[in-house]
Design a protein around this motif. Structure first.
Motif, PDB file in Angstrom:
ATOM      1  N   ARG A  67       0.810  -1.196  -0.196  1.00  0.00           N
ATOM      2  CA  ARG A  67      -0.172  -0.076  -0.010  1.00  0.00           C
ATOM      3  C   ARG A  67       0.789   1.110   0.139  1.00  0.00           C
ATOM      4  N   HIS A  74       0.278   9.169   0.242  1.00  0.00           N
ATOM      5  CA  HIS A  74      -1.002   9.241   0.562  1.00  0.00           C
ATOM      6  C   HIS A  74      -1.841   9.264  -0.760  1.00  0.00           C
ATOM      7  N   TYR A 427      -7.206  13.027   1.423  1.00  0.00           N
ATOM      8  CA  TYR A 427      -6.856  12.059   2.273  1.00  0.00           C
ATOM      9  C   TYR A 427      -7.417  12.397   3.657  1.00  0.00           C
ATOM     10  N   ASN A 434      -7.668   5.321  -1.746  1.00  0.00           N
ATOM     11  CA  ASN A 434      -6.419   4.888  -1.499  1.00  0.00           C
ATOM     12  C   ASN A 434      -6.077   3.939  -2.556  1.00  0.00           C
TER      13      ASN A 434
END
Length: 540
Positions: A67, A74, A427, A434
């Motif tokens: 991720r 972000h 964000y 995401n």
């Protein structure tokens, strides 16, 4: 079945090459391997019983692979990325973009300032466990311990040219909105028309020889101008002895007028209707796929051909956003991201980007393989009482990485997935998108399947080796193959209840027919899928 044309290929003789093979552009195999769906005989009416569908893609159970967990990650946003695999060392390299206020070079679009982008780097020894090494090349918030490879870049494609390039110091190639090119700030004309450059590298990390491409950058002449914002792939094409880059084609028509931005549900060219952008012109101003080629096989050239339209959707509500393009034996394939431009923004379950397959006979004009059928399926979003109960990392967005990786027993398809709408809140908001890195796999050569039940026949194919072969999945069924030549038929041993990769068809010895043309006739049971056909030696 919608395909009425077929494509055979003529390739130069193979030459000795070093470095990693670029997957499906292997010259020897490309001369004798065919995507099955592309060589079906249009005069053979029984072909119509079979279906042309995307191959079945299985997502890795450990997704996502990683991720955006660094502070500067972000907003990976569209994350159109380059994935390189070295088959000799087994090493994987990934180059992916991020947006953050701490990067260099803000851009302005229609008076609105957007935060700048950078290109980040990750690597892996097995393609599953990834690290993000500290490169110490650029600083972010005064810290050099980060994985920023190019700072202030909006879009870039990176290619491992070790299979073709003889100079090891120039093995890796980069093409895009590269900050370091000469006179970058002087010539950067804003969001609509962007400066493009190239660079080379020996290791894929340290880059040199920055060159500015001499292209069409006049903001008043948009047809054919470069659009690195959605640059998706770069490759050397041995069929043309040229490099090809896939990017976005803006204003994909000669009569699109001068609309400053494309049509979309919110904030589109509908807000700029006037003498320079009529309603009809706005309706034709959509995102589309573009291709540009080098004038020859020398990457050092600064002369590239214009960015020409390769594919555009007549439905402005479903726009072709970006495409990973690559040679696939006798044809070209694309994994195209299709954006639901007609959807409202900031809304879960809307404003999505899906991945489908496209194809081309000449590498210049593409069409969808199976319109409306996803190649990389989106994940799920489950709401309970109006709140998110379950949301897959790829529930809304799909951008494939260039390129798929061909291994012995599978093809790996890497991609970036997003869990919120394309236009999403900042964000921290629950609806914020995401972005994470994911993996799917398909059967070897299993991008496009000819799916039974039915009988099919190919166009005449030249026999180049003494054995015919197929790559297919006949699990739970069968595929029967015959070879026709001068009104004579050889029946090969059937493939039953198994998946095969370049499986020799015993019972059909073709040594005496080398240099002549034959038709392959096949019967596919309901569960059978055929991917590629061709000719090979007994040992490869």
């Amino acid at each position: 079945m919608m395909f009425s044309a077929y494509f055979l290929v003529s390739l130069p003789l193979a030459t000795a090459m070093s470095g990693p093979s670029p997957g499906f552009t292997d010259i020897d195999r490309a001369r004798s391997t065919y995507a099955a769906f592309s060589v079906l005989d249009p005069e053979y009416k029984q072909n119509e019983a079979c279906r042309i569908v995307p191959g079945k893609l299985e997502k890795w159970k450990g997704n996502p692979l990683f991720r955006g967990d660094n502070e500067w990650e972000h907003d990976l946003n569209n994350a159109i990325s380059s994935l390189l695999y070295d088959e000799k060392t087994g090493k994987y390299r990934l180059y992916y973009p991020a947006v953050d206020k701490g990067f260099q070079g803000n851009q302005t679009q229609l008076g609105v300032e957007f935060p700048p982008s950078s290109v980040l780097y990750a690597e892996s020894d097995d393609g599953l466990k990834w690290t993000k090494p500290d490169l110490h090349v650029f600083k972010w918030n005064n810290l050099s311990a980060n994985n920023i490879m190019f700072d202030g870049i909006e879009g870039i494609a990176i290619y491992d040219d070790g299979y073709h390039e003889k100079n090891a110091s120039r093995r890796f190639k980069a093409w895009g909105d590269i900050f370091n090119v000469p006179d970058y700030n002087k010539h950067k004309l804003g969001f609509i028309s962007q400066v493009v450059g190239t660079a080379v590298s020996a290791d894929g990390i340290t880059w040199t020889d920055y060159r500015r491409i001499q292209g069409q950058h006049d903001t008043d002449v948009m047809q054919g101008s470069y659009r690195p914002a959605a640059t998706s792939s770069l490759y050397y094409d041995p069929k043309k002895d040229a490099y090809t880059v896939t990017q976005r084609a803006f204003r994909p028509c000669l009569d699109c007028g001068h609309c400053p931005i494309w049509w979309q549900h919110t904030g589109g060219c509908q807000n700029h209707i006037g003498d320079q952008c009529t309603e009809a012109q706005c309706n034709n101003t959509v995102r589309a796929i573009g291709l540009a080629t080098s004038v020859d096989g020398n990457f050092e050239t600064t002369q590239w051909n214009p960015n020409m339209k390769a594919m555009v959707n007549n439905d402005k509500r479903q726009q072709f956003y970006a495409q990973v393009t690559f040679p696939f034996y006798n044809i070209y394939l694309g994994i195209v991201s299709i954006f639901a431009a007609g959807d409202p923004v900031d809304t879960l379950g809307k404003d999505m980007v899906r991945c489908e397959l496209s194809w081309s006979t000449d590498g210049e004009n593409f069409e969808l393989v199976a319109p409306g059928m996803d190649f990389i399926p989106l994940g799920e979003t489950i709401l309970k009482n109006g709140t998110i109960w379950h949301n897959d990392f790829d529930s809304h967005i799909c951008f494939a990485a260039s390129y798929p990786v061909q291994l012995e027993d599978e093809v790996r398809v890497y991609y970036m997935g997003g869990d919120g709408p394309h236009y999403s809140p900042a964000y921290g908001d629950p609806v914020h998108r995401n972005t994470s890195f994911g993996l799917g796999s398909i059967h070897p050569d299993g991008f496009v399947a000819v799916q039974g039940p039915g009988h099919i026949r190919t166009v005449p194919l030249e026999v180049t080796h003494p054995w015919a072969f197929i790559t297919a999945d006949a699990t739970g069924g069968h595929i029967r193959v015959s070879v026709e030549h001068n009104n004579r038929t050889q029946r090969c041993w059937p493939i039953r209840n198994r998946a095969v990769n370049r499986q020799i068809l015993r019972g059909c010895k073709l040594e005496k027919l080398i240099g002549q043309q034959v038709n392959l006739v096949m019967e596919l049971s309901p569960s059978a899928s055929l991917y590629t056909v061709g000719f090979r030696n007994f040992k490869e």
